[in-house]
Design an enzyme around this catalytic site. Structure first.
Site, PDB file in Angstrom:
ATOM      1  CB  ALA A   1      35.574   4.796  33.947  1.00  0.00           C
TER       2      ALA A   1
ATOM      3  CG  PHE B   1      29.961   8.515  20.183  1.00  0.00           C
ATOM      4  CD1 PHE B   1      29.215   8.540  19.023  1.00  0.00           C
ATOM      5  CD2 PHE B   1      30.038   7.314  20.885  1.00  0.00           C
ATOM      6  CE1 PHE B   1      28.528   7.407  18.569  1.00  0.00           C
ATOM      7  CE2 PHE B   1      29.365   6.182  20.445  1.00  0.00           C
ATOM      8  CZ  PHE B   1      28.614   6.228  19.291  1.00  0.00           C
ATOM      9  CB  THR B   2      27.341   9.360  24.356  1.00  0.00           C
ATOM     10  OG1 THR B   2      28.586   9.202  25.059  1.00  0.00           O
ATOM     11  CG2 THR B   2      27.131   8.171  23.445  1.00  0.00           C
TER      12      THR B   2
ATOM     13  CE1 TYR C   1      30.735   0.340  28.484  1.00  0.00           C
ATOM     14  CE2 TYR C   1      29.656  -1.277  29.891  1.00  0.00           C
ATOM     15  CZ  TYR C   1      30.208  -0.028  29.714  1.00  0.00           C
ATOM     16  OH  TYR C   1      30.249   0.856  30.770  1.00  0.00           O
TER      17      TYR C   1
HETATM   18  P1  NAD Z   1      28.542   8.988  28.758  1.00  0.00           P
HETATM   19  O1  NAD Z   1      28.208   8.337  27.458  1.00  0.00           O
HETATM   20  O2  NAD Z   1      27.645  10.061  29.256  1.00  0.00           O
HETATM   21  O3  NAD Z   1      30.011   9.581  28.722  1.00  0.00           O
HETATM   22  C1  NAD Z   1      31.051   9.060  27.945  1.00  0.00           C
HETATM   23  C2  NAD Z   1      31.779  10.230  27.306  1.00  0.00           C
HETATM   24  O4  NAD Z   1      32.866   9.707  26.517  1.00  0.00           O
HETATM   25  C3  NAD Z   1      30.897  11.036  26.357  1.00  0.00           C
HETATM   26  O5  NAD Z   1      31.049  12.401  26.609  1.00  0.00           O
HETATM   27  C4  NAD Z   1      31.402  10.656  24.968  1.00  0.00           C
HETATM   28  O6  NAD Z   1      31.203  11.679  24.023  1.00  0.00           O
HETATM   29  C5  NAD Z   1      32.863  10.373  25.257  1.00  0.00           C
HETATM   30  N1  NAD Z   1      33.481   9.477  24.286  1.00  0.00           N
HETATM   31  C6  NAD Z   1      33.008   8.303  23.824  1.00  0.00           C
HETATM   32  N2  NAD Z   1      33.877   7.769  22.938  1.00  0.00           N
HETATM   33  C7  NAD Z   1      34.930   8.632  22.861  1.00  0.00           C
HETATM   34  C8  NAD Z   1      36.137   8.651  22.128  1.00  0.00           C
HETATM   35  N3  NAD Z   1      36.448   7.672  21.283  1.00  0.00           N
HETATM   36  N4  NAD Z   1      36.979   9.705  22.279  1.00  0.00           N
HETATM   37  C9  NAD Z   1      36.671  10.712  23.133  1.00  0.00           C
HETATM   38  N5  NAD Z   1      35.543  10.755  23.855  1.00  0.00           N
HETATM   39  C10 NAD Z   1      34.682   9.723  23.713  1.00  0.00           C
HETATM   40  O7  NAD Z   1      28.684   7.813  29.821  1.00  0.00           O
HETATM   41  P2  NAD Z   1      28.891   7.879  31.399  1.00  0.00           P
HETATM   42  O8  NAD Z   1      27.722   7.228  32.007  1.00  0.00           O
HETATM   43  O9  NAD Z   1      29.285   9.234  31.833  1.00  0.00           O
HETATM   44  O10 NAD Z   1      30.123   6.879  31.571  1.00  0.00           O
HETATM   45  C11 NAD Z   1      31.440   7.351  31.737  1.00  0.00           C
HETATM   46  C12 NAD Z   1      32.377   6.175  31.952  1.00  0.00           C
HETATM   47  O11 NAD Z   1      31.995   5.439  33.115  1.00  0.00           O
HETATM   48  C13 NAD Z   1      32.392   5.180  30.794  1.00  0.00           C
HETATM   49  O12 NAD Z   1      33.718   4.733  30.582  1.00  0.00           O
HETATM   50  C14 NAD Z   1      31.542   4.045  31.294  1.00  0.00           C
HETATM   51  O13 NAD Z   1      31.907   2.826  30.719  1.00  0.00           O
HETATM   52  C15 NAD Z   1      31.801   4.090  32.791  1.00  0.00           C
HETATM   53  N6  NAD Z   1      30.670   3.531  33.553  1.00  0.00           N
HETATM   54  C16 NAD Z   1      29.510   4.238  33.690  1.00  0.00           C
HETATM   55  C17 NAD Z   1      28.445   3.669  34.382  1.00  0.00           C
HETATM   56  C18 NAD Z   1      27.132   4.401  34.556  1.00  0.00           C
HETATM   57  O14 NAD Z   1      26.196   3.825  35.113  1.00  0.00           O
HETATM   58  N7  NAD Z   1      27.001   5.636  34.137  1.00  0.00           N
HETATM   59  C19 NAD Z   1      28.566   2.385  34.929  1.00  0.00           C
HETATM   60  C20 NAD Z   1      29.762   1.693  34.741  1.00  0.00           C
HETATM   61  C21 NAD Z   1      30.813   2.278  34.072  1.00  0.00           C
END
Ligand code: NAD
Ligand code: UDP
Length: 318
Positions: free
Chosen positions: A115, A37-38, A146
């Site tokens: 996470a 998705f992302t 969120y």
């Molecule tokens: P990101 O969007 O790069 O990664 C999220 C991944 O999850 C993506 O590869 C996306 O395709 C996948 N995804 C989304 N919905 C899905 C679903 N229904 N089924 C399967 N895959 C799915 O984001 P990130 O920055 O790598 O964040 C990763 C995790 O860490 C998230 O849970 C986010 O909430 C948490 N987080 C990140 C940050 C940050 O600053 N990056 C801060 C706080 C929490």
């Protein structure tokens, strides 16, 4: 930890892809599950072909069982523009997706780390934020899908531990940055770096005096791995960098590092944008013997290098 089979949901995303890489580097077998998705295949391209790595296309909103010892559950859109694009789907992923992963962990007796996020603290009226703070979240604002989704994911996770003795860990991740952030994720570091490299105006929301604390992705990943291997569930643990900066300072730092001479342009502050955010990481220091090692400036140099290559590849394609 000894050689294990590890599942990373959201493993093709920004943080997840770095985590997969580090786990493989430590000799583990890694299953990366993602619906792209992302995230993208490109993020894990170098891992495909490694006999210890499997890539599974799957939406966590559908049940699944993968026989593993550990599960890092990261699947969820994380940047405001991504998670607000389809808020119902964001809530479904936080709630139904986490429920499915918890069911899997219960069934196969795997240890699960979720996470979570500093967003559970909302626009905080305690500063810096400790894990004891319950937060200040608008349940009906644009960030609610969120923030409340992740709060519910925490509640579900704790309930599985209480009711079914599922082994859980909760990481409250604060703003993380590094290579492989999506170039159009709208997050502040991405926007400013892309704008600066294109010599376009830097879009500063509000007066730029709001603060965040940015942790380089390698440090975040180390924190997640250490928390997973802690012998007991310590309750939620903040994983972030306690160096607090105003967003204006971030803009100035990126302009300096890229040599951009473009203007800083004021834009309206988004609704419910938290005014201050900074983790208290005493718990992580004490229990995990962890604290961030990478300076913001050094991490930014790597992001700038990465985004320069992404933008160059785009211009060759077009
Ligand atoms: P990101 O969007 O790069 O990664 C999220 C991944 O999850 C993506 O590869 C996306 O395709 C996948 N995804 C989304 N919905 C899905 C679903 N229904 N089924 C399967 N895959 C799915 O984001 P990130 O920055 O790598 O964040 C990763 C995790 O860490 C998230 O849970 C986010 O909430 C948490 N987080 C990140 C940050 C940050 O600053 N990056 C801060 C706080 C929490
Ligand atoms: N921000 C900004 N310009 C941008 C993007 C973001 O000034 O082009 C601000 C935003 O208003 C917020 C901070 O930077 O105060 C961090 O935003 P981001 O979306 O990266 O993360 P979050 O708000 O979820 O911490």
């Amino acid at each position: 930890m000894d050689n294990m089979r590890v599942l990373v949901t959201g493993g093709a995303g920004f943080v997840g892809s770095h985590l997969c890489e580090r786990l493989l580097g430590q000799g583990h077998d890694v299953v990366c599950l993602d619906n792209f998705f992302t995230g993208s295949r490109e993020n894990v391209r170098r891992l495909v072909g490694n006999s210890h790595f499997e890539l599974v296309r799957h939406d966590v909103n559908q049940p699944i069982i993968v026989e593993v010892d550990r599960i890092f559950h990261l699947a969820c859109p994380a940047s405001p523009i991504h998670y607000q694009r389809n808020p119902v789907r964001t809530i479904r992923t936080c709630v139904q997706g986490t429920l499915n992963v918890l069911e899997m962990a219960r069934e196969i007796h795997a240890r699960l780390l979720i996470a979570s996020t500093s967003e559970v603290y909302g626009d905080p009226d305690q500063h810096p934020q400790t894990e004891e703070y319950w937060g200040h979240v608008n349940p009906i604002g644009p960030r609610a899908c969120y923030d409340e989704g992740k709060r519910c994911a925490e509640a579900l996770t704790v309930s599985y531990a209480t009711q079914f003795a599922t082994e859980i860990r909760i990481a409250r991740i604060f703003n993380t940055f590094g290579p492989r952030m999506h170039k159009a994720d709208g997050r502040v570091v991405t926007n400013f770096v892309v704008q600066a490299l294109n010599n376009e105006p830097i879009t500063l929301f509000g007066d730029g005096e709001q603060t965040r604390s940015f942790c380089y992705v390698d440090d975040t990943v180390s924190g997640l791995m250490k928390l997973m291997e802690l012998n007991e569930d310590p309750g939620p643990v903040n994983i972030g960098n306690p160096r607090e900066m105003t967003i204006r300072e971030v803009a100035e730092m990126i302009a300096k590092l890229t040599g951009s001479t473009a203007d800083i342009q004021s834009r309206p502050l988004p609704v419910d944008d938290p005014k201050r955010r900074c983790p208290d990481i005493s718990k992580a220091k004490r229990l995990l013997d962890w604290e961030p090692q990478v300076r913001m400036e050094d991490g930014l140099v790597k992001v700038i290098e990465y985004m320069r290559a992404v933008l160059a590849a785009d211009s060759v394609r077009s």
